[in-house]
Design an enzyme around this catalytic site. Structure first.
Site, PDB file in Angstrom:
ATOM      1  N   GLN A 139      81.814  27.543  97.980  1.00  0.00           N
ATOM      2  CA  GLN A 139      80.552  27.313  97.466  1.00  0.00           C
ATOM      3  C   GLN A 139      79.836  25.918  97.619  1.00  0.00           C
ATOM      4  O   GLN A 139      78.810  25.695  98.058  1.00  0.00           O
ATOM      5  CB  GLN A 139      80.254  28.056  96.197  1.00  0.00           C
ATOM      6  CG  GLN A 139      80.543  29.592  95.959  1.00  0.00           C
ATOM      7  CD  GLN A 139      80.025  29.954  94.888  1.00  0.00           C
ATOM      8  OE1 GLN A 139      79.513  29.700  93.964  1.00  0.00           O
ATOM      9  NE2 GLN A 139      79.574  31.487  94.953  1.00  0.00           N
ATOM     10  N   GLU A 172      63.333  35.356  90.129  1.00  0.00           N
ATOM     11  CA  GLU A 172      62.928  35.746  91.529  1.00  0.00           C
ATOM     12  C   GLU A 172      64.148  35.322  92.376  1.00  0.00           C
ATOM     13  O   GLU A 172      63.848  34.400  93.561  1.00  0.00           O
ATOM     14  CB  GLU A 172      61.625  35.094  92.122  1.00  0.00           C
ATOM     15  CG  GLU A 172      60.583  35.920  91.428  1.00  0.00           C
ATOM     16  CD  GLU A 172      59.260  35.870  92.202  1.00  0.00           C
ATOM     17  OE1 GLU A 172      59.127  35.445  93.386  1.00  0.00           O
ATOM     18  OE2 GLU A 172      58.217  36.066  91.303  1.00  0.00           O
ATOM     19  N   THR A 181      68.126  33.237  91.563  1.00  0.00           N
ATOM     20  CA  THR A 181      68.368  31.998  90.936  1.00  0.00           C
ATOM     21  C   THR A 181      68.367  30.890  92.088  1.00  0.00           C
ATOM     22  O   THR A 181      68.688  31.184  93.177  1.00  0.00           O
ATOM     23  CB  THR A 181      69.799  31.648  90.281  1.00  0.00           C
ATOM     24  OG1 THR A 181      70.645  31.920  91.039  1.00  0.00           O
ATOM     25  CG2 THR A 181      69.691  32.887  88.755  1.00  0.00           C
ATOM     26  N   TRP A 209      64.017  42.095  80.473  1.00  0.00           N
ATOM     27  CA  TRP A 209      63.279  41.026  80.966  1.00  0.00           C
ATOM     28  C   TRP A 209      62.217  41.217  82.081  1.00  0.00           C
ATOM     29  O   TRP A 209      62.079  40.465  83.117  1.00  0.00           O
ATOM     30  CB  TRP A 209      64.233  39.547  81.558  1.00  0.00           C
ATOM     31  CG  TRP A 209      65.308  39.240  80.525  1.00  0.00           C
ATOM     32  CD1 TRP A 209      64.979  39.222  79.214  1.00  0.00           C
ATOM     33  CD2 TRP A 209      66.446  38.668  80.619  1.00  0.00           C
ATOM     34  NE1 TRP A 209      66.112  38.959  78.557  1.00  0.00           N
ATOM     35  CE2 TRP A 209      67.075  38.628  79.559  1.00  0.00           C
ATOM     36  CE3 TRP A 209      67.311  38.539  81.903  1.00  0.00           C
ATOM     37  CZ2 TRP A 209      68.273  38.056  79.531  1.00  0.00           C
ATOM     38  CZ3 TRP A 209      68.394  37.870  81.755  1.00  0.00           C
ATOM     39  CH2 TRP A 209      68.978  37.703  80.759  1.00  0.00           C
ATOM     40  N   GLU A 237      68.847  44.515  84.863  1.00  0.00           N
ATOM     41  CA  GLU A 237      69.671  45.195  83.799  1.00  0.00           C
ATOM     42  C   GLU A 237      70.326  44.216  83.124  1.00  0.00           C
ATOM     43  O   GLU A 237      70.824  43.203  83.637  1.00  0.00           O
ATOM     44  CB  GLU A 237      70.343  46.352  84.137  1.00  0.00           C
ATOM     45  CG  GLU A 237      69.161  47.385  85.209  1.00  0.00           C
ATOM     46  CD  GLU A 237      69.893  48.347  85.473  1.00  0.00           C
ATOM     47  OE1 GLU A 237      71.244  48.790  85.099  1.00  0.00           O
ATOM     48  OE2 GLU A 237      69.459  49.117  86.212  1.00  0.00           O
TER      49      GLU A 237
HETATM   50  C1  LIG Z   1      61.149  35.102  81.724  1.00  0.00           C
HETATM   51  C2  LIG Z   1      61.828  36.049  82.697  1.00  0.00           C
HETATM   52  C3  LIG Z   1      61.123  37.010  83.341  1.00  0.00           C
HETATM   53  C4  LIG Z   1      61.651  37.756  84.205  1.00  0.00           C
HETATM   54  N1  LIG Z   1      61.088  38.846  85.033  1.00  0.00           N
HETATM   55  C5  LIG Z   1      61.770  39.760  85.659  1.00  0.00           C
HETATM   56  C6  LIG Z   1      60.964  40.739  86.325  1.00  0.00           C
HETATM   57  O1  LIG Z   1      59.749  40.636  85.984  1.00  0.00           O
HETATM   58  N2  LIG Z   1      61.775  41.539  86.911  1.00  0.00           N
HETATM   59  C7  LIG Z   1      62.899  41.796  87.129  1.00  0.00           C
HETATM   60  O2  LIG Z   1      63.489  42.546  87.600  1.00  0.00           O
HETATM   61  N3  LIG Z   1      63.615  40.368  86.617  1.00  0.00           N
HETATM   62  C8  LIG Z   1      62.835  39.623  85.980  1.00  0.00           C
HETATM   63  N4  LIG Z   1      63.680  38.647  85.225  1.00  0.00           N
HETATM   64  C9  LIG Z   1      65.250  38.493  85.555  1.00  0.00           C
HETATM   65  C10 LIG Z   1      65.519  37.461  86.410  1.00  0.00           C
HETATM   66  O3  LIG Z   1      65.181  37.732  87.786  1.00  0.00           O
HETATM   67  C11 LIG Z   1      67.152  37.140  86.343  1.00  0.00           C
HETATM   68  O4  LIG Z   1      67.258  36.389  85.113  1.00  0.00           O
HETATM   69  C12 LIG Z   1      67.707  36.260  87.424  1.00  0.00           C
HETATM   70  O5  LIG Z   1      67.909  37.206  88.535  1.00  0.00           O
HETATM   71  C13 LIG Z   1      69.078  35.843  86.945  1.00  0.00           C
HETATM   72  O6  LIG Z   1      69.985  36.870  86.453  1.00  0.00           O
HETATM   73  P1  LIG Z   1      70.498  36.473  85.170  1.00  0.00           P
HETATM   74  O7  LIG Z   1      69.792  35.846  84.212  1.00  0.00           O
HETATM   75  O8  LIG Z   1      71.160  37.851  84.642  1.00  0.00           O
HETATM   76  O9  LIG Z   1      71.622  35.612  85.486  1.00  0.00           O
HETATM   77  P2  LIG Z   1      72.964  35.724  86.240  1.00  0.00           P
HETATM   78  O10 LIG Z   1      72.946  36.603  87.287  1.00  0.00           O
HETATM   79  O11 LIG Z   1      74.090  36.156  85.225  1.00  0.00           O
HETATM   80  O12 LIG Z   1      73.612  34.031  86.441  1.00  0.00           O
HETATM   81  C14 LIG Z   1      73.926  33.259  85.616  1.00  0.00           C
HETATM   82  C15 LIG Z   1      74.438  31.873  86.207  1.00  0.00           C
HETATM   83  O13 LIG Z   1      75.407  32.140  87.217  1.00  0.00           O
HETATM   84  C16 LIG Z   1      74.937  31.782  88.720  1.00  0.00           C
HETATM   85  N5  LIG Z   1      75.584  32.625  89.363  1.00  0.00           N
HETATM   86  C17 LIG Z   1      75.649  33.997  89.378  1.00  0.00           C
HETATM   87  N6  LIG Z   1      76.162  34.832  90.557  1.00  0.00           N
HETATM   88  C18 LIG Z   1      76.684  33.677  91.056  1.00  0.00           C
HETATM   89  C19 LIG Z   1      77.364  33.445  92.273  1.00  0.00           C
HETATM   90  N7  LIG Z   1      77.737  34.536  93.108  1.00  0.00           N
HETATM   91  N8  LIG Z   1      77.603  32.225  92.861  1.00  0.00           N
HETATM   92  C20 LIG Z   1      77.168  31.228  92.160  1.00  0.00           C
HETATM   93  N9  LIG Z   1      76.536  31.237  91.150  1.00  0.00           N
HETATM   94  C21 LIG Z   1      76.279  32.477  90.609  1.00  0.00           C
HETATM   95  C22 LIG Z   1      73.328  32.030  88.597  1.00  0.00           C
HETATM   96  O14 LIG Z   1      72.928  31.212  89.570  1.00  0.00           O
HETATM   97  C23 LIG Z   1      73.230  31.511  87.150  1.00  0.00           C
HETATM   98  O15 LIG Z   1      73.132  30.187  87.042  1.00  0.00           O
HETATM   99  C24 LIG Z   1      62.973  37.553  84.251  1.00  0.00           C
HETATM  100  C25 LIG Z   1      63.931  36.676  83.751  1.00  0.00           C
HETATM  101  C26 LIG Z   1      63.144  35.854  82.971  1.00  0.00           C
HETATM  102  C27 LIG Z   1      63.999  34.927  82.012  1.00  0.00           C
END
Ligand SMILES: Cc1cc2nc3c(=O)[nH]c(=O)nc-3n(C[C@H](O)[C@H](O)[C@H](O)COP(=O)(O)OP(=O)(O)OC[C@H]3O[C@@H](n4cnc5c(N)ncnc54)[C@H](O)[C@@H]3O)c2cc1C
Length: 593
Positions: free
Chosen positions: A508, A405, A407, A199, A169
């Site tokens: 970290q 799946e 990061t 997404w 979300e």
């Molecule tokens: C093309 C595409 C397809 C997708 N398909 C699906 C799907 O089918 N179903 C679904 O549910 N989701 C889906 N997603 C979502 C995807 O799983 C998320 O984008 C992913 O989990 C990361 O979340 P975010 O993009 O909000 O990044 P954020 O969580 O905002 O992270 C941003 C950055 O901060 C880092 N970060 C975050 N928290 C921490 C921490 N605690 N410590 C250190 N670093 C941290 C991350 O590694 C990243 O580099 C999809 C996304 C894309 C782009």
């Protein structure tokens, strides 16, 4: 290997000699190598091998003929319905569904191999199939009741219904537990679902969504639901315009007062987080398989380019700096392949605790293919930069693999903390045992002596866990590197936990070092096992596999030395302070004018 392990070995179930209760990766943190779960290198089931032969040929014929159309689909950002219909007709939506429900009942290993084949042509195709099987409907396979399986699996197997996985979300990305989508229990036992997911892969083409929503108040727990796209109140947004995997459908999915019947709860109410994590862990080898297929395609492209292109009257394939890239791509591909299929074998054999290994396979394979795409494009140079050639599309397509799946940052933290958790538990057992000596002497001394033995081994190197399997002399040298640094990993984990205790979660930079050492060790063990198998089976390419094992272990040793040294001597505090300063200013503050 040593018989004492971090988890109870008495209870260990076995498949062949496999110890299904034990995690190889977690035991590395105790300086122990669970040899039974690594040797001999697993082989594809005969039935899968036969089916794969037919399927890979059919995929090559079909997608090979569509090469120009796949480029056009990438440009317009969509797969036409006729194309998806052709994927249905090839059985690509029913790969892992049981024959009784109309699927092909492939193992996870064979499924990952199919995704490798589709990815060698186009990543968006793999994503459409993979999001359906690996995550979209996997929950029904893992947690569905008989009734749910009978109701949904036949149309999921034929592809008449395509599935999607709805967790993310706007406020819940890596922090999946922050989901705000809400399901409220109604008097008749049904649920009223409200919220929006973003997404979602297959969002625009799915007929069925696995949806995660909060079920008992804003701070409550998650529950998984099976939601049909045709129900009133379910809608999706337009296709997102993306950098890569452009033809794969990615949309928002919204739920407005959607009535979900009680029988569509997936798993137990309140256990949705567990369901989500189990699906993601189980599905990771699909992504890894896709990455391996992509790397194989890149190696083919890069070698053809290197042989064809002449500069200075010489094919560029003769230049050391081009050859170095090709060799590295082969090492990375072999290492990723050896790891992904080892993990797929754990899943197929009913192993209970493979989440760290699955995370390692995903991180390693997704990093490796991005390195390979970068280097293949560099070999093609100007051509590589032109849209006329496939390199730029592959580079764009592979970028997502370290983002979704889980990061790669989150997965690295997971690898380090999961391993250290067990060590930490032993350390607190030790603390308790000191008290127990008076209250419960037998238990107390038991824990103490077990731990003292481990510490003794770790500090002296005496009794270092040795792989007992008789290995070719060159592989013995590889094994020695892995044996030695397994002990070093256990010492490093012990040191960090003694120093920081539970506060290790705040460090970290250190967790990343521990994760990278664990990745090098586990991937190295998979490479060793595979090279050993190829030698024993007198594979014609076994010599090159042994070379790869030697090269991987030497490269890994250098990385591990650097990471382990960094645990004691580092600039983490200074780096952190610099980051803080830049973040506070919000810009780079220097200029030359
Ligand atoms: C093309 C595409 C397809 C997708 N398909 C699906 C799907 O089918 N179903 C679904 O549910 N989701 C889906 N997603 C979502 C995807 O799983 C998320 O984008 C992913 O989990 C990361 O979340 P975010 O993009 O909000 O990044 P954020 O969580 O905002 O992270 C941003 C950055 O901060 C880092 N970060 C975050 N928290 C921490 C921490 N605690 N410590 C250190 N670093 C941290 C991350 O590694 C990243 O580099 C999809 C996304 C894309 C782009």
């Amino acid at each position: 290997m040593n018989t004492e392990t971090s988890q109870s070995t008495d209870k260990a179930e076995t498949v062949g000699k496999l110890r299904t209760e034990l995690s190889v990766a977690k035991n590395l943190f105790f300086g122990e190598i669970v040899e039974e779960n690594l040797f001999p290198y697993p082989q594809m089931r005969e039935r899968d091998r036969e089916m794969l032969g037919m399927m890979t040929d059919a995929i090559d014929r079909f997608l090979g003929d569509q090469a120009a159309d796949l480029v056009e689909m990438d440009r317009i950002g969509e797969q036409p319905e006729e194309f998806i219909q052709a994927l249905r007709e090839m059985g690509l939506f029913g790969l892992i569904i049981g024959e009784t429900h109309g699927g092909l009942e492939l193992s996870n290993a064979a499924y990952a191999r199919v995704l490798a084949q589709t990815s060698s042509h186009d990543s968006s195709v793999s994503l459409t199939i993979g999001a359906h099987s690996s995550i979209g409907m996997k929950g029904i396979l893992l947690f569905g009741t008989e009734e749910q399986q009978a109701r949904y699996l036949p149309s999921l197997a034929s592809g008449e219904t395509i599935a999607a996985f709805c967790l993310t979300e706007a406020g819940a990305g890596s922090d999946a537990a922050a989901v705000r989508c809400k399901a409220t229990l109604q008097e008749d036992g049904s649920w009223l679902l409200n919220g929006e997911k973003i997404w979602i892969t297959n969002g625009g083409i799915a007929g069925l969504y696995t949806v995660f929503a909060r079920t008992d108040g804003p701070e409550g727990k998650l529950t998984a639901f099976i939601v049909e796209a045709g129900w009133e109140g379910v809608s999706h947004g337009p296709h997102e315009d993306k950098m890569g995997i452009r033809a794969s459908s990615t949309t928002t999915v919204a739920f407005s007062d959607v009535r979900v019947p009680a029988e569509n709860v997936l798993g137990e109410v309140g256990k949705g987080f567990k369901v989500a994590m189990a699906i993601l862990n189980n599905g990771r080898t699909g992504l890894g398989g896709g990455a391996v297929g992509g790397m194989k395609a890149l190696i083919k492209l890069a070698t053809a380019q290197a042989k064809d292109r002449k500069q200075f009257d010489t094919p560029i394939a003769e230049f050391g700096l081009v050859r170095e890239k090709i060799a590295q791509m082969a090492i990375d591909c072999f290492a990723a392949e050896s790891t992904v299929w080892m993990v797929a074998h754990y899943i197929d054999s009913g192993c209970k605790d493979y989440s760290v290994e699955a995370a390692i396979s995903k991180v390693f394979a997704s990093d490796a293919i991005q390195r390979a795409a970068h280097e293949a494009l560099q070999i093609a140079a100007g051509n590589g930069f032109m849209k006329e050639f496939p390199y730029e599309k592959i580079t764009r397509d592979t970028r997502i693999l370290s983002i979704f799946e889980g990061t790669n940052e989150i997965l690295r933290l997971y690898i380090a903390l999961s391993g250290m958790k067990d060590v930490g538990a032993t350390l607190s057992d030790l603390k308790n045992a000191v008290g127990d000596i008076f209250n419960n002497p037998i238990k107390g001394f038991g824990v103490l002596s077990a731990y003292a033995e481990r510490r003794f081994r770790a500090s002296t190197g005496i009794g270092t866990d040795r792989i007992e399997r008789e290995l070719d002399p060159r592989l013995r040298a590889v094994a020695e590197v892995l044996e030695r640094y397994t002990v070093e990993l256990s010492k490093a984990a012990d040191l960090l936990l003694r120093k920081h205790g539970k506060k290790i979660t705040d460090y970290q930079y250190q967790q990343k070092r521990i994760a990278d050492v664990t990745i090098d060790l586990y991937v190295g063990l998979c490479v060793l096992s595979r090279a050993d198998h190829l030698l024993r089976s007198q594979d014609p390419e076994a010599e090159a596999a042994v070379q790869i094992a030697e090269l991987f272990s030497k490269q890994a040793r250098r990385r591990m030395v650097r990471n382990l040294r960094g645990i004691r001597h580092n600039e983490d505090a200074t780096l952190d302070a610099l980051a803080g300063r830049i973040i506070e200013r919000g810009k780079y503050v220097w200029d030359v004018i």
